[in-house]
Design a protein around this motif. Structure first.
Motif, PDB file in Angstrom:
ATOM      1  N   ASP A  16       6.943 -27.235 -15.621  1.00 54.55           N
ATOM      2  CA  ASP A  16       7.142 -26.514 -16.884  1.00 54.55           C
ATOM      3  C   ASP A  16       5.940 -25.635 -17.209  1.00 54.55           C
ATOM      4  O   ASP A  16       6.092 -24.519 -17.702  1.00 54.55           O
ATOM      5  N   GLU A  17       4.727 -26.132 -16.915  1.00 54.18           N
ATOM      6  CA  GLU A  17       3.521 -25.320 -17.127  1.00 54.18           C
ATOM      7  C   GLU A  17       3.542 -24.084 -16.241  1.00 54.18           C
ATOM      8  O   GLU A  17       3.186 -22.992 -16.679  1.00 54.18           O
ATOM      9  N   LEU A  18       3.980 -24.255 -14.998  1.00 54.34           N
ATOM     10  CA  LEU A  18       4.065 -23.125 -14.079  1.00 54.34           C
ATOM     11  C   LEU A  18       5.042 -22.073 -14.601  1.00 54.34           C
ATOM     12  O   LEU A  18       4.721 -20.888 -14.636  1.00 54.34           O
ATOM     13  N   ILE A  19       6.222 -22.509 -15.020  1.00 51.55           N
ATOM     14  CA  ILE A  19       7.234 -21.575 -15.510  1.00 51.55           C
ATOM     15  C   ILE A  19       6.696 -20.827 -16.731  1.00 51.55           C
ATOM     16  O   ILE A  19       6.849 -19.606 -16.845  1.00 51.55           O
ATOM     17  N   GLY A  20       6.051 -21.527 -17.636  1.00 52.39           N
ATOM     18  CA  GLY A  20       5.452 -20.888 -18.812  1.00 52.39           C
ATOM     19  C   GLY A  20       4.405 -19.855 -18.429  1.00 52.39           C
ATOM     20  O   GLY A  20       4.367 -18.746 -18.985  1.00 52.39           O
ATOM     21  N   TRP A  21       3.567 -20.201 -17.461  1.00 53.27           N
ATOM     22  CA  TRP A  21       2.524 -19.266 -17.010  1.00 53.27           C
ATOM     23  C   TRP A  21       3.150 -18.038 -16.348  1.00 53.27           C
ATOM     24  O   TRP A  21       2.728 -16.908 -16.610  1.00 53.27           O
ATOM     25  N   ALA A  84      -3.542 -21.901  -9.967  1.00 50.88           N
ATOM     26  CA  ALA A  84      -4.539 -22.938 -10.249  1.00 50.88           C
ATOM     27  C   ALA A  84      -5.445 -22.535 -11.409  1.00 50.88           C
ATOM     28  O   ALA A  84      -5.722 -23.344 -12.295  1.00 50.88           O
ATOM     29  N   ALA A  85      -5.882 -21.300 -11.413  1.00 47.80           N
ATOM     30  CA  ALA A  85      -6.735 -20.816 -12.509  1.00 47.80           C
ATOM     31  C   ALA A  85      -5.938 -20.711 -13.807  1.00 47.80           C
ATOM     32  O   ALA A  85      -6.459 -21.006 -14.887  1.00 47.80           O
ATOM     33  N   GLY A  86      -4.673 -20.321 -13.703  1.00 46.73           N
ATOM     34  CA  GLY A  86      -3.854 -20.103 -14.884  1.00 46.73           C
ATOM     35  C   GLY A  86      -3.423 -21.363 -15.606  1.00 46.73           C
ATOM     36  O   GLY A  86      -3.358 -21.389 -16.837  1.00 46.73           O
ATOM     37  N   ILE A  87      -3.119 -22.431 -14.855  1.00 49.36           N
ATOM     38  CA  ILE A  87      -2.650 -23.662 -15.499  1.00 49.36           C
ATOM     39  C   ILE A  87      -3.620 -24.823 -15.313  1.00 49.36           C
ATOM     40  O   ILE A  87      -3.358 -25.930 -15.779  1.00 49.36           O
ATOM     41  N   GLU A  90      -4.171 -28.543  -9.637  1.00 43.04           N
ATOM     42  CA  GLU A  90      -4.288 -28.369  -8.196  1.00 43.04           C
ATOM     43  C   GLU A  90      -2.999 -27.778  -7.647  1.00 43.04           C
ATOM     44  O   GLU A  90      -1.901 -28.200  -7.989  1.00 43.04           O
ATOM     45  N   VAL A  91      -3.148 -26.774  -6.804  1.00 41.84           N
ATOM     46  CA  VAL A  91      -2.034 -26.135  -6.119  1.00 41.84           C
ATOM     47  C   VAL A  91      -2.330 -26.210  -4.631  1.00 41.84           C
ATOM     48  O   VAL A  91      -3.474 -26.032  -4.211  1.00 41.84           O
ATOM     49  N   ARG A  92      -1.317 -26.451  -3.844  1.00 39.80           N
ATOM     50  CA  ARG A  92      -1.486 -26.523  -2.395  1.00 39.80           C
ATOM     51  C   ARG A  92      -0.665 -25.429  -1.739  1.00 39.80           C
ATOM     52  O   ARG A  92       0.381 -25.025  -2.242  1.00 39.80           O
ATOM     53  N   THR A 114      -8.061 -25.424  -6.699  1.00 40.63           N
ATOM     54  CA  THR A 114      -8.193 -25.804  -8.102  1.00 40.63           C
ATOM     55  C   THR A 114      -8.999 -24.719  -8.800  1.00 40.63           C
ATOM     56  O   THR A 114      -9.543 -23.818  -8.145  1.00 40.63           O
ATOM     57  N   ALA A 115      -9.113 -24.826 -10.097  1.00 44.34           N
ATOM     58  CA  ALA A 115      -9.925 -23.859 -10.847  1.00 44.34           C
ATOM     59  C   ALA A 115     -11.388 -23.939 -10.416  1.00 44.34           C
ATOM     60  O   ALA A 115     -12.136 -22.967 -10.542  1.00 44.34           O
ATOM     61  N   GLU A 116     -11.796 -25.081  -9.857  1.00 47.42           N
ATOM     62  CA  GLU A 116     -13.188 -25.264  -9.434  1.00 47.42           C
ATOM     63  C   GLU A 116     -13.475 -24.774  -8.021  1.00 47.42           C
ATOM     64  O   GLU A 116     -14.624 -24.604  -7.650  1.00 47.42           O
ATOM     65  N   GLY A 117     -12.442 -24.596  -7.202  1.00 47.76           N
ATOM     66  CA  GLY A 117     -12.689 -24.142  -5.843  1.00 47.76           C
ATOM     67  C   GLY A 117     -11.549 -24.458  -4.895  1.00 47.76           C
ATOM     68  O   GLY A 117     -10.464 -24.841  -5.307  1.00 47.76           O
ATOM     69  N   GLU A 118     -11.854 -24.314  -3.605  1.00 44.42           N
ATOM     70  CA  GLU A 118     -10.854 -24.474  -2.552  1.00 44.42           C
ATOM     71  C   GLU A 118     -11.391 -25.379  -1.459  1.00 44.42           C
ATOM     72  O   GLU A 118     -12.587 -25.411  -1.208  1.00 44.42           O
ATOM     73  N   GLU A 119     -10.447 -26.071  -0.808  1.00 41.28           N
ATOM     74  CA  GLU A 119     -10.827 -26.965   0.278  1.00 41.28           C
ATOM     75  C   GLU A 119      -9.688 -27.052   1.276  1.00 41.28           C
ATOM     76  O   GLU A 119      -8.543 -27.278   0.905  1.00 41.28           O
TER      77      GLU A 119
END
Length: 127
Positions: A16-21, A84-87, A90-92, A114-119
């Motif tokens: 739902d957060e994704l759809i809103g964003w 990831a930055a918008g909501i 963590e996004v994969r 994530t908003a903090e970085g990538e791995e």
């Protein structure tokens, strides 16, 4: 290089957060009803982009597939970064545009964003 489609994975709790964003930053989202674990729709931005969401594609992770090369993002990683930055979740996504003819060597190589970085990590998804 622009990928022919974009696919990201997000925990189902945050769909739902994704759809809103998406509606705030890209365009109107029109979704059909759930058919078991799948839902199809359209993202109406600069162009209409077919969209498919699959629940439990990988455990608690849902697949979000934008079925077009005309997305606002050139790659899966670009999309994952934006979401990831918008909501702030963590996004994969796959590291690159994997195709079946590339073989299995890098099929389990994924990116956590994530908003903090990538791995990079190995995600051996089980059906």
């Amino acid at each position: 290089m622009r990928q022919p489609d974009i696919e990201i994975y997000l925990k189902e709790d945050f769909l739902d957060e994704l759809i809103g964003w998406l509606e705030q930053h890209v365009g109107r989202v029109e979704l059909g009803s759930w058919a078991n674990t799948m839902r199809r729709g359209t993202l109406h931005g600069e162009t209409a982009i077919p969209l498919m969401i699959v629940r439990k594609a990988a455990g608690k992770w849902a697949s979000i597939w934008f079925e077009s090369e005309h997305t606002p993002w050139a790659t899966d990683v670009d999309c994952a970064r934006a979401v990831a930055a918008g909501i702030n979740r963590e996004v994969r996504c796959s590291i690159g545009g994997w195709q079946e003819e590339h073989g299995e060597a890098n099929a389990d190589s994924w990116m956590k964003v994530t908003a903090e970085g990538e791995e990079e990590f190995v995600w051996a998804m089980k059906p």
